[in-house]
Design an enzyme around this catalytic site. Structure first.
Site, PDB file in Angstrom:
ATOM      1  N   CYS A  35       0.815  -1.276  -0.049  1.00 11.24           N
ATOM      2  CA  CYS A  35       0.020   0.106  -0.283  1.00 11.24           C
ATOM      3  C   CYS A  35       1.003   1.209   0.016  1.00 11.24           C
ATOM      4  O   CYS A  35       0.409   2.441  -0.057  1.00 11.24           O
ATOM      5  CB  CYS A  35      -0.836   0.105   1.218  1.00 11.24           C
ATOM      6  SG  CYS A  35      -1.956  -1.596   1.284  1.00 11.24           S
ATOM      7  N   CYS A 104      -2.845   7.784   7.196  1.00  6.42           N
ATOM      8  CA  CYS A 104      -1.333   7.930   7.800  1.00  6.42           C
ATOM      9  C   CYS A 104      -1.354   8.127   9.436  1.00  6.42           C
ATOM     10  O   CYS A 104      -0.698   7.698  10.013  1.00  6.42           O
ATOM     11  CB  CYS A 104      -0.616   9.002   7.014  1.00  6.42           C
ATOM     12  SG  CYS A 104      -0.411   8.603   5.321  1.00  6.42           S
TER      13      CYS A 104
END
Lengths: 126, 387
Positions: A35, A104
């Protein structure tokens, strides 16, 4: 380039606590290279206080900025306080993240939690 | 800080000569080309002169050029237009897996409407295998669409061979030549192309204007209905200044193409050699030779593309990346995945695409700055253990 806040860019350009922590008491490895984001967080703990913390991150501007920010937020904190740091706290400390980058900050939260879990696990065994 | 622009495959600056040619059409020559007075006649005449210049660039006849609102519209018009007009013959389309989204997403849309699409695989260089095309053609195939040159890695496809295979089976051949036209010689007669898409802003023309070449005798269903502009093939009052600018850009391209290659290729090669000699663990993507002379795509292992772009940008260098983190999707570039690059390496890709305003100094600066940027990010990366 995505529109990042000044704080995100500043943190990215000058990350704190980067690198590997030799003889860490706990290591959290989260994310997936497929990813494009991987975060490793190392902690050193004395009397339930995180006395040192470092990170290594493979990822984008937001991944590096949130890694750095979360290490700053937990350094010197007691473990139970560190566990209360959520992705929202990390994102807010950076004046927010673009919506596609919110994962994130989640990675940063998970990274710290994983490092603490690793520490607690090792303590049990030890 | 002076910008070092290395993203010419994304768009090019408009040539000053093009700007100059357009200006009167944004002021005194404002007339609607469909009207009957003298002012309109002048505009109409100059649109036709622009059409001749664009036709000359690809060796077609002027009446085979239809002006559009850009390359994406030309792709949509070609693929949907043929799909709709030939639906009674069949509903099968063949394309490649490395097309621009203007082609891929158009095909996906047609799939939802009941069409079948075959996406040809490519090899590690990005080449479509002509034998694969032969095997994929069916009785109900109505169109083959394969891009001329890939926008990300620069690989140039064997267009003539693919077109001939399509024709042996009486199937039309379309190519998205947005990255090729204006950079390298494109001859629709010699290459036996039936439909071809191009875009002005990729060769120093303005944005918002492009063209579809359609061989005489080919019929398609128009996308935009309305007035009789473009011989009933594309309605709407013409983007006059844009069309004039595209014509001028075509004229300049014909004049300067050879010279540009002579100037740009050595700079690209210098950049490639410099990166390979200064930075370990780098892969060059695309075919080493059969590749656009201005394009360099590298995968820099163990780090991620957006981070590199941000640090390059801080030094005034504009490039692009195939990393997922530079888009809103979670997948890295479909082109890099199709040539067999693993996800984690695709995330670390950088594309430098050069153009006529680049200098040796630009390349020197990149070679000075990039190794430090890579080193800095690799020191942060858990996968880099050579430090």
């Amino acid at each position: 380039m995505l529109e990042y806040s000044e704080k995100v860019l500043k943190e990215f350009m000058n990350p704190k606590n980067m690198g590997k922590l030799e003889q860490a008491d706990g290591i959290g490895k989260v994310g997936n290279p497929v990813c494009g984001d991987v975060m490793w967080i190392y902690i050193k703990v004395e009397d339930d206080v995180i006395v040192d913390v470092k990170f290594q991150t493979f990822g984008c501007v937001a991944a590096i900025a949130t890694s750095s920010k979360v290490t700053e937020l937990v350094k010197g904190k007691r473990i139970e306080e560190a566990l209360k740091i959520t992705n929202k706290v990390v994102a807010e400390a950076l004046d927010g993240l673009p919506p596609v980058k919110l994962h994130c900050s989640l990675l940063a939260e998970q990274g710290i939690k994983a490092a603490i879990e690793d520490y607690l696990e090792r303590k049990k065994i030890g | 800080m002076r910008e070092i622009y290395l993203d010419y495959n994304a768009t090019t600056p408009v040539d000053p000569g093009v700007v100059e040619s357009m200006m009167p059409y944004l002021s005194e020559y404002f007339h609607n080309p469909s009207s009957l007075y003298t002012g309109s006649l002048r505009v109409r005449t100059n649109i036709e002169s622009a059409r001749e210049k664009v036709a000359a660039l690809i060796n077609s006849r002027p009446e085979e050029i239809i002006f559009t609102g850009g390359g994406s519209e030309a792709d949509n018009m070609a693929i949907k237009g043929i799909a709709f007009s030939k639906a009674d013959k069949g509903k099968h389309i063949i394309t490649s897996s490395i097309e621009h989204h203007a082609v891929l997403h158009t095909c996906k849309f047609l799939e939802k409407m009941g069409y079948e699409v075959t996406y040809l695989p490519v090899d590690k260089y990005g080449f479509v295998d002509p034998d694969e095309l032969k095997k994929s053609i069916r009785k109900d195939t109505i169109l083959v669409s394969v891009m001329f040159a890939n926008n990300e890695i620069g690989t140039i496809e064997p267009i003539k061979e693919l077109a001939q295979i399509a024709h042996e089976h009486e199937v039309l051949f379309h190519t998205d030549a947005v990255q090729a036209v204006g950079k390298i010689p494109v001859d629709v007669e010699e290459l036996e192309i039936d439909l071809l898409s191009m875009s002005a802003h990729k060769f120093y023309g303005p944005k918002g204007v492009g063209a579809l070449y359609m061989r005489k005798g080919v019929k398609l269903t128009p996308l935009i209905h309305g007035g009789s502009q473009e011989k009933n093939r594309r309605a709407g009052t013409e983007n006059v200044a844009g069309i004039i600018g595209m014509g001028k850009a075509a004229e300049i391209a014909i004049e300067e193409m050879q010279e540009e290659e002579r100037k740009i290729k050595p700079l690209r090669d210098k950049l490639e050699e410099g990166i390979l000699s200064r930075i370990p663990e780098v892969i060059v993507n695309g075919h080493p030779k059969k590749r656009l002379y201005n394009t360099l795509n590298v995968s820099i292992k163990f780090i991620e593309g957006e981070s590199m772009l941000a640090l390059l940008d801080a030094k005034g260098i504009s490039a692009s990346s195939g990393s997922a983190c530079t888009s809103s999707s979670l997948e890295p570039s479909h082109v890099l995945l199709a040539i067999g690059i693993p996800h984690e390496i695709a995330h670390g890709s950088l594309r430098f695409s050069l153009g006529k305003y680049n200098t040796k100094e630009d390349i020197d600066t990149v070679l000075e700055v990039l190794p430090d940027i890579v080193e800095r990010l690799r020191r942060l990366s858990p996968y880099w253990s050579h430090g």
